[in-house]
Scaffold this motif. Structure first.
Motif, PDB file in Angstrom:
ATOM      1  N   UNK A 221     -43.376  14.844  -5.347  1.00  0.00           N
ATOM      2  CA  UNK A 221     -42.995  15.104  -6.131  1.00  0.00           C
ATOM      3  C   UNK A 221     -41.841  16.708  -5.095  1.00  0.00           C
ATOM      4  N   UNK A 222     -41.228  16.566  -5.986  1.00  0.00           N
ATOM      5  CA  UNK A 222     -40.007  18.172  -5.652  1.00  0.00           C
ATOM      6  C   UNK A 222     -40.761  19.159  -5.778  1.00  0.00           C
ATOM      7  N   UNK A 223     -39.508  20.264  -4.945  1.00  0.00           N
ATOM      8  CA  UNK A 223     -40.063  21.465  -5.625  1.00  0.00           C
ATOM      9  C   UNK A 223     -38.977  22.471  -4.805  1.00  0.00           C
ATOM     10  N   UNK A 224     -39.740  23.587  -4.286  1.00  0.00           N
ATOM     11  CA  UNK A 224     -39.053  24.404  -3.070  1.00  0.00           C
ATOM     12  C   UNK A 224     -40.160  25.844  -2.763  1.00  0.00           C
ATOM     13  N   UNK A 233     -35.716  27.019   0.503  1.00  0.00           N
ATOM     14  CA  UNK A 233     -35.010  25.533   0.654  1.00  0.00           C
ATOM     15  C   UNK A 233     -35.670  24.829  -0.295  1.00  0.00           C
ATOM     16  N   UNK A 234     -35.248  23.216  -1.036  1.00  0.00           N
ATOM     17  CA  UNK A 234     -35.925  23.063  -1.835  1.00  0.00           C
ATOM     18  C   UNK A 234     -36.937  21.690  -1.080  1.00  0.00           C
ATOM     19  N   UNK A 235     -37.543  20.997  -1.684  1.00  0.00           N
ATOM     20  CA  UNK A 235     -38.259  20.105  -0.580  1.00  0.00           C
ATOM     21  C   UNK A 235     -38.477  18.897  -1.665  1.00  0.00           C
ATOM     22  N   UNK A 236     -38.881  17.656  -0.797  1.00  0.00           N
ATOM     23  CA  UNK A 236     -39.616  16.492  -1.086  1.00  0.00           C
ATOM     24  C   UNK A 236     -40.432  15.945  -0.690  1.00  0.00           C
ATOM     25  N   UNK A 237     -41.587  16.048  -1.512  1.00  0.00           N
ATOM     26  CA  UNK A 237     -43.406  15.377  -0.575  1.00  0.00           C
ATOM     27  C   UNK A 237     -43.672  14.067  -0.993  1.00  0.00           C
TER      28      UNK A 237
END
Length: 572
Positions: A221-224, A233-237
């Motif tokens: 999942x990507x988001x912020x 900041x964005x993230x990749x989980x």
């Protein structure tokens, strides 16, 4: 509708960065086991060149946002700014055709994501208020029908409620968020088949405000999110729980909006704050780090919302008129074109007699110097001039189509040739032949021109022929031309990559260093490289031209000279 992610049925509202961008309404902080921050050295990334195409629905050319793209190249988006009387209207774009997609009975709809199996997701509203504070309800649909509303089960909703689905994978798992009464976002996954929800959390701060924007087929999942200091900041989980924070170096905010099966993340970062803020698209890969990506028409005002497994990007930009335009950007890979060069000029000559018995030559040719004028003669087998014709004049793209009249010749001796000379003026250079017919035979009226190349002293070095490769390297931003040719006058010959074709010549796109023919009239595997190339080699519309003269004598006062004459040419 309150803005909470893309444009929640409004152009600008509290917490939003730009029209169409996700709002920044959260707080998150800290690091924990399984969390990985982006390394500073990743900012360089690998460079990818893209070919951009603006995509605007003709229903509204002032406001379009492209939000998702699947592996088949089908695109999700909407038009309409969300201002009162200008509602958001969803659509899909596939195979060049726009198809409306709006939640039944809704006032406004945004289609935000889609998978490869016909499932689309988004959100809808029953409002279009002047203050742009409208309710948001998530939805999914299958193949444009069977629409179902989706709202995370909670008693702590914002007022009006904000609930959006933003992405969906091929396993029919969607992601989105809702906004609570305090204005914080809460990301979640939604399994369509089981109508079940699960939270997407920052493991270092499970209570942080966070938006889940995209999900790939691995469940990543990507988001912020927003940290305790108010920075987004964005993230990749990953599905395994590893949480990677994504902060574009030097940016005041980073938002991740899309992810593909290679964990390539796409989004937007912001430089500066307030009225001086500019927005830029980015991509990030686990091995390559960040790369900035701007639509050339919207530098400083670009947002990337989606990326598919081919690496195609979609998003939107603000143009010079203040309109919001959707775009698609396709990665351009290295390419090598192998060319068989053709000697110039090419064409045909047909002999016709007028009713009065006067000999004419109907000439149709291309590959001449644009705007040039040429003497034309009928020459005996022994080389004597038997007759002269009226001059042959080329147009601005090097084409000539004319009927030329002779000096009262009533017959054409067998074995003679019609010869086109370099220029219509007197002098040794002007009298050089550049094309001729084969030996004329009784009973034959039409002949194909044969290109001729001789030196000013009348020496020829064999038939003019050659080959070339044109290699484009988007990473190095270079075009490399490797050329081999024979039958040329010894010395330097100018060469260019032009816009147009050998048949319809156009302006110079790139100048090459002169190629040099040796004493035998040969160019042997000479290499020339153009640097700083910003435009990919198109599928058509460029050609390579090797000229008779060198770079110093093919143009005078901005106009081609007789030495401009094309010798070898091929479309790229």
């Amino acid at each position: 509708m309150r803005i909470a992610s893309r444009v929640a049925f409004a152009t600008v509202a509290s917490g939003a960065l730009v029209a169409g961008a996700f709002a920044l309404m959260s707080s998150a902080h800290a690091s924990s086991t399984g969390r990985m921050g982006a390394m500073p050295g990743q900012a360089a990334g690998q460079h990818v060149t893209y070919s951009f195409k603006t995509l605007d629905n003709n229903s509204d050319l002032t406001f379009n946002q492209i939000l998702g793209i699947n592996s088949d190249g089908v695109i999700a988006g909407y038009f309409g700014s969300g201002a009162q009387g200008h509602p958001n209207m969803g659509y899909l774009l596939g195979h060049g055709e726009y198809r409306s997609e709006n939640f039944p009975g809704s006032v406004q709809t945004q289609v935000t994501g889609l998978n490869d199996n016909g499932v689309t997701v988004g959100f809808w509203s029953g409002m279009n208020n002047a203050n742009m504070m409208n309710d948001n309800v998530g939805f999914y649909a299958t193949n444009g029908y069977d629409y179902r509303s989706v709202s995370f089960p909670t008693n702590d909703n914002a007022s009006p409620a904000v609930n959006q689905l933003l992405g969906v994978n091929d396993h029919d798992v969607a992601v989105g968020f809702y906004t609570d009464a305090k204005g914080n976002n809460h990301g979640y996954e939604y399994k369509i088949s089981g109508n079940s929800f699960s939270r997407v959390l920052d493991p270092s701060d499970p209570g942080a405000s966070l938006t889940a924007a995209a999900i790939n087929n691995h469940g990543d999942v990507a988001g912020f999110y927003t940290d305790g200091a108010g920075k987004t900041d964005g993230f990749l989980k990953t599905a395994g729980g590893q949480f990677t924070s994504l902060a574009f170096p030097g940016a005041s905010a980073t938002n991740a909006f899309g992810v593909n099966d290679d964990d390539e993340v796409a989004g937007m970062y912001t430089d500066g704050t307030g009225n001086s803020a500019t927005t830029h698209g980015f991509t990030w890969t686990p091995g390559g780090g960040f790369s900035a990506v701007d639509d050339p028409h919207g530098i400083g005002a670009t947002t990337i919302n989606g990326v598919n497994d081919r690496g195609d990007l979609v998003g939107f930009y603000t143009d010079a008129k203040g309109n919001t335009d959707g775009f698609e950007a396709a990665p351009v890979t290295a390419s090598v074109a192998r060319l068989q060069l053709q000697a110039m000029p090419e064409g045909t000559v047909t002999f016709v007699w007028t009713p009065e018995g006067q000999l004419t030559a109907q000439v149709n040719a291309f590959g001449l110097t644009p705007g040039s004028s040429h003497s034309v003669e009928l020459v005996s087998p022994g080389g004597a001039t038997l007759a002269s014709f009226t001059a042959l004049t080329a147009n601005g793209v090097g084409q000539a189509s004319a009927t030329l009249y002779s000096t009262d010749m009533t017959s054409v001796p067998d074995g003679s040739h019609l010869v086109i000379l370099l220029d219509a003026q007197d002098g040794a250079i002007a009298s050089e032949p550049i094309g001729q017919t084969p030996a004329i035979a009784a009973g034959q009226l039409t002949y194909r021109l044969q290109p001729v190349e001789v030196s000013a002293t009348g020496v020829g070095y064999g038939p003019v022929e050659g080959s070339a490769t044109v290699a484009y390297d988007p990473a190095a931003r270079t075009i490399t031309v490797t050329l081999t040719a024979s039958g040329l006058t010894p010395g330097a010959h100018a060469a260019h990559i032009h816009v147009g074709s050998c048949m319809s010549q156009g302006p110079v796109q790139y100048m090459l260093m002169d190629f040099t023919a040796n004493s035998h009239g040969q160019i042997v595997h000479e290499v020339r490289t153009v640097t700083g190339v910003t435009t990919p080699v198109p599928a058509g519309g460029w050609y390579l031209n090797l000229h008779q003269g060198n770079s110093n004598d093919i143009v005078a006062n901005g106009q081609p000279t007789v030495n401009f004459r094309p010798l070898l040419c091929a479309g790229i």
